[in-house]
Design an enzyme around this catalytic site. Structure first.
Site, mmCIF file in Angstrom:
data_model
loop_
_atom_site.group_PDB
_atom_site.id
_atom_site.type_symbol
_atom_site.label_atom_id
_atom_site.label_comp_id
_atom_site.label_asym_id
_atom_site.label_seq_id
_atom_site.Cartn_x
_atom_site.Cartn_y
_atom_site.Cartn_z
ATOM 1 N N HIS A 52 0.824 -1.214 0.000
ATOM 2 C CA HIS A 52 0.000 0.000 0.000
ATOM 3 C C HIS A 52 0.852 1.257 0.000
ATOM 4 C CE1 HIS A 52 -3.809 1.981 0.274
ATOM 5 N NE2 HIS A 52 -3.443 2.684 1.325
ATOM 6 N N HIS A 201 -11.665 3.455 -3.663
ATOM 7 C CA HIS A 201 -11.010 4.218 -2.605
ATOM 8 C C HIS A 201 -11.466 3.779 -1.233
ATOM 9 C CE1 HIS A 201 -10.131 7.360 0.311
ATOM 10 N NE2 HIS A 201 -9.027 7.496 -0.391
ATOM 11 N N GLU A 230 -10.747 2.108 8.658
ATOM 12 C CA GLU A 230 -9.583 2.691 9.315
ATOM 13 C C GLU A 230 -9.971 3.514 10.526
ATOM 14 O OE1 GLU A 230 -7.386 5.121 6.612
ATOM 15 O OE2 GLU A 230 -5.627 5.194 7.915
ATOM 16 N N HIS A 264 -6.168 -1.354 5.857
ATOM 17 C CA HIS A 264 -6.657 -0.803 7.129
ATOM 18 C C HIS A 264 -7.933 -1.505 7.595
ATOM 19 C CE1 HIS A 264 -3.862 2.362 6.179
ATOM 20 N NE2 HIS A 264 -4.628 2.931 5.288
ATOM 21 N N ASP A 315 2.165 3.031 2.953
ATOM 22 C CA ASP A 315 1.039 3.954 2.907
ATOM 23 C C ASP A 315 1.452 5.422 2.767
ATOM 24 O OD1 ASP A 315 -1.398 5.232 3.186
ATOM 25 O OD2 ASP A 315 -2.009 4.218 5.006
#
Ligand code: NGQ
Ligand code: ZN
Length: 449
Positions: A52, A201, A230, A264, A315
């Protein structure tokens, strides 16, 4: 065979194999040679997949660490992130991504899944080439030599209630047709080190009908990634509007299987944890970013007990190091449970080896390429640890991974090869200096008022 690389120690799924050789031809491993003493060889491991990445966020690492509000949170961080996102164009994106990818390679990541949503110009209008920003990422991957799984992101709404994108989000948006054209265009460019998948997304950004329509229209078998749960705020919004928690909703309403990577999957009930494991999907855990953003802790032990697949991602790139991600994955659990040695297999044993096996075992399904093993016929991606480093003094083979992951901060990756090509030597990317000076210029311009 164009090269033989001798290994004093070679990582296999069963642990270290002593005195083996790796033959490489056309970017793939040939037959492994075993049992030939090669005391001069290195300690070789498969490259680590990074599941990610938002490459542009590398330019803001360290710039969101001042209080903007006494209730600073993920959501106030996101405003800062949007302000910086608004400044990128294809050239600056390539400059930043190249620096990031060179750093990833130096740290031992050989594949990156790029979760890419900065599609259009900052006023929301498509570039003359609607894929211009994707091309910048592909170019950065090619110049650095990292293996790329590009995940163009579908982003349609600003929340679970279906509200339109905010001004700052406009450059992320697509209608479904435009998005499918982009995916098709990018898929036409796939090669030995580039795969194209798709990301949604989040459930906030993709309405249920659009998710179903996209899944029906997309080619079968491509990697599918999504940000899932998340923040407590998104769990509450999902409950309020869909009468289910995000993971619960996804498992009930989408054909979740091994093609899927749930990024997440932080806030889970016991049923959701077991449900993801049963589905065969991979969870992408991003411990340093999740700590930085104040997200919460993934229920690692329960998920391991359920046999779930998982990997790591850097990330937002506040850290670019598999060592730090894996170390903090374990430390978060220790801080929370007040116990030690949480990530161990059924037979107990080494935490480091258990942590290393997770991202390698899920590598193929999550990235669509880059098998996480040193085995004949597979892509020749590997890293060599610096066996001369003091951190390894007196190490027995069974200690090597624990030392790598838990001893000190000096980088211990000496060489990195992707598709048989050496891209890092003596711990440095082959073009580190040129890439860093272009990066400095780009960031200076990005941050100028
Ligand atoms: C992202 N990053 O898309 O960059 C997100 C923040 C959002 C992380 N979730 C934006 N770490 O989720 O809306
Ligand atoms: Zn993300």
């Amino acid at each position: 065979m164009d090269a033989i690389h001798d290994a004093a120690l070679l990582w296999t799924p069963d642990g270290w194999q002593a005195d083996a050789g790796l033959a490489v031809a056309d970017g793939r491993f040939g037959p492994l040679r075993r049992g030939e003493p090669t005391g001069s060889g290195g300690w070789l491991l498969p490259g680590i997949p990074n599941l990610h990445s938002h490459a542009f966020q590398r330019a803001m690492a360290g710039l969101a660490e001042r209080q903007t509000d006494v209730r600073d949170s993920f959501w106030t961080w996101r405003e800062t992130m949007y302000r910086i996102a608004a400044r990128f164009d294809p050239d600056s994106l390539q400059a930043v991504a190249a620096q990031l990818y060179a750093e990833m390679l130096e740290a031992g990541y050989t594949t990156v899944c790029e979760f890419h949503y900065l599609h259009h110009a900052s006023d929301g209008r498509p570039y003359a080439d609607p894929a211009a920003m994707s091309q910048a990422l592909i170019a950065a991957a090619r110049e650095t030599g990292i293996r790329l799984t590009l995940l163009p992101v579908l982003y349609m709404t600003g929340g679970f209630d279906g509200r339109p994108l905010s001004e700052r989000q406009r450059r992320f948006g697509h209608d479904l047709d435009g998005f499918l054209r982009l995916v098709q265009d990018l898929r036409g460019q796939e090669d030995a080190t580039l795969r194209v998948g798709v990301a949604f997304h989040s459930l906030r950004a993709v309405p249920p009908q659009a998710l179903a329509a996209a899944l029906a229209a997309l080619p079968a078998g491509i990697p599918l990634h999504i940000h899932i749960a998340e923040q407590i705020g998104e769990v509450q919004d999902c409950l309020a509007l869909r009468d289910a928690r995000p993971v619960e909703w996804l498992l009930a309403n989408a054909p979740v299987d091994a093609r899927w990577t749930l990024v997440h999957a932080t806030h889970l009930t016991a049923e959701e944890t077991a449900g993801i494991a049963r589905s065969g999907a991979t969870v992408a855990i991003c411990p340093t970013t999740e700590a930085n953003l104040g997200d919460g802790l993934f229920p690692l032990r329960d998920y391991l007990d359920a046999g779930g697949a998982w990997g790591i991602g850097s990330d937002s790139h506040v850290s670019v190091s598999p060592v730090e991600e894996l170390r903090w994955l374990e430390y978060g659990q220790r801080l929370h449970t007040r116990h030690r040695n949480i990530a161990v297999g059924a037979a107990g044993g080494s935490v480091g080896q258990t942590l290393l096996r997770g991202p390698l075992a899920s590598a193929t399904q999550a990235t669509g390429q880059a098998p996480g093993a040193l085995a004949p016929g597979l892509a020749a991606d590997w890293i060599e640890l610096d066996r001369q480093a003091p951190a390894f003094a007196g190490a027995r083979p069974e200690d090597v991974v624990d030392r790598w992951l838990f001893a000190g901060n000096r980088p211990l990756v000496r060489e990195v090869h992707v598709a048989g090509r050496r891209v890092v030597a003596e711990g440095r990317h082959r073009d580190a200096e040129a890439i860093a000076s272009r990066y400095r210029e780009a960031v200076q311009t990005l941050l100028a008022d």
